[in-house]
Enzyme design. Sequence first.
Site, PDB file in Angstrom:
ATOM      1  CG  HIS A   1      -0.589   5.302   3.703  1.00 34.47           C
ATOM      2  ND1 HIS A   1       0.520   5.785   4.378  1.00 34.47           N
ATOM      3  CD2 HIS A   1      -0.614   3.971   3.965  1.00 34.47           C
ATOM      4  CE1 HIS A   1       1.090   4.789   5.027  1.00 34.47           C
ATOM      5  NE2 HIS A   1       0.435   3.665   4.783  1.00 34.47           N
TER       6      HIS A   1
ATOM      7  CB  CYS B   1       3.673   0.666  13.079  1.00 31.15           C
ATOM      8  SG  CYS B   1       3.245   1.774  11.716  1.00 31.15           S
TER       9      CYS B   1
ATOM     10  CD  GLU C   1      -0.893   0.064   3.824  1.00 31.60           C
ATOM     11  OE1 GLU C   1      -2.000  -0.496   3.832  1.00 31.60           O
ATOM     12  OE2 GLU C   1      -0.407   0.647   4.815  1.00 31.60           O
TER      13      GLU C   1
ATOM     14  CG  HIS D   1       4.516   0.958   3.110  1.00 32.19           C
ATOM     15  ND1 HIS D   1       3.889   2.047   2.567  1.00 32.19           N
ATOM     16  CD2 HIS D   1       3.767   0.581   4.177  1.00 32.19           C
ATOM     17  CE1 HIS D   1       2.810   2.338   3.287  1.00 32.19           C
ATOM     18  NE2 HIS D   1       2.690   1.445   4.262  1.00 32.19           N
TER      19      HIS D   1
ATOM     20  CG  HIS E   1       3.602   3.665   8.468  1.00 31.34           C
ATOM     21  ND1 HIS E   1       2.445   3.836   9.158  1.00 31.34           N
ATOM     22  CD2 HIS E   1       3.254   3.020   7.326  1.00 31.34           C
ATOM     23  CE1 HIS E   1       1.445   3.334   8.462  1.00 31.34           C
ATOM     24  NE2 HIS E   1       1.902   2.843   7.337  1.00 31.34           N
TER      25      HIS E   1
END
Length: 147
Positions: A63, A115, A61, A101, A67
């Site tokens: 976004h 995370c 994914e 990732h 992270h």
Amino acid sequence: MNTLIRHAGDFRWDGLPVLNYKEDGTHFKTISRQVLFEGGPKLGAQLRYFEILPGGHSTLERHDHIHSVMVIRGRGHCLVGDAIYEISLNDLIHIPSLTWHQFRATTGEPLGFLCLVNVDRDKPELPDTANAAALKALPKVGEFIRL
Ligand code: MN
């Protein structure tokens, strides 16, 4: 929130539920999620612990939100952007904005990582057909990714 949440052994914490990684049930394999710390609006961040069982993987994914990841159990590999990295205990991984990732437990042992993420965040984007084809065409990435 409790001042102290004791480690109950085996990467479980007293009273914290072990949740499904995601609710949609697709695009990932044998991974669990625990919310260790819910920062709410005051801090604006959440700390989670993810654990991928041997052979499993997180969703491929990307976004807008970022992270910060720290491996605290086992070893494995991750894709960040167009490169594959071997990762092991206490390594730190930065996932920048809008960067593909994926984490995989590739070594026959669980891969567990902390995370840190924003409370308010955009929904992950999955690769469409064109994105998937572009990723598959990249050296090493093509064999690594799991869709
Ligand atoms: Mn992500």
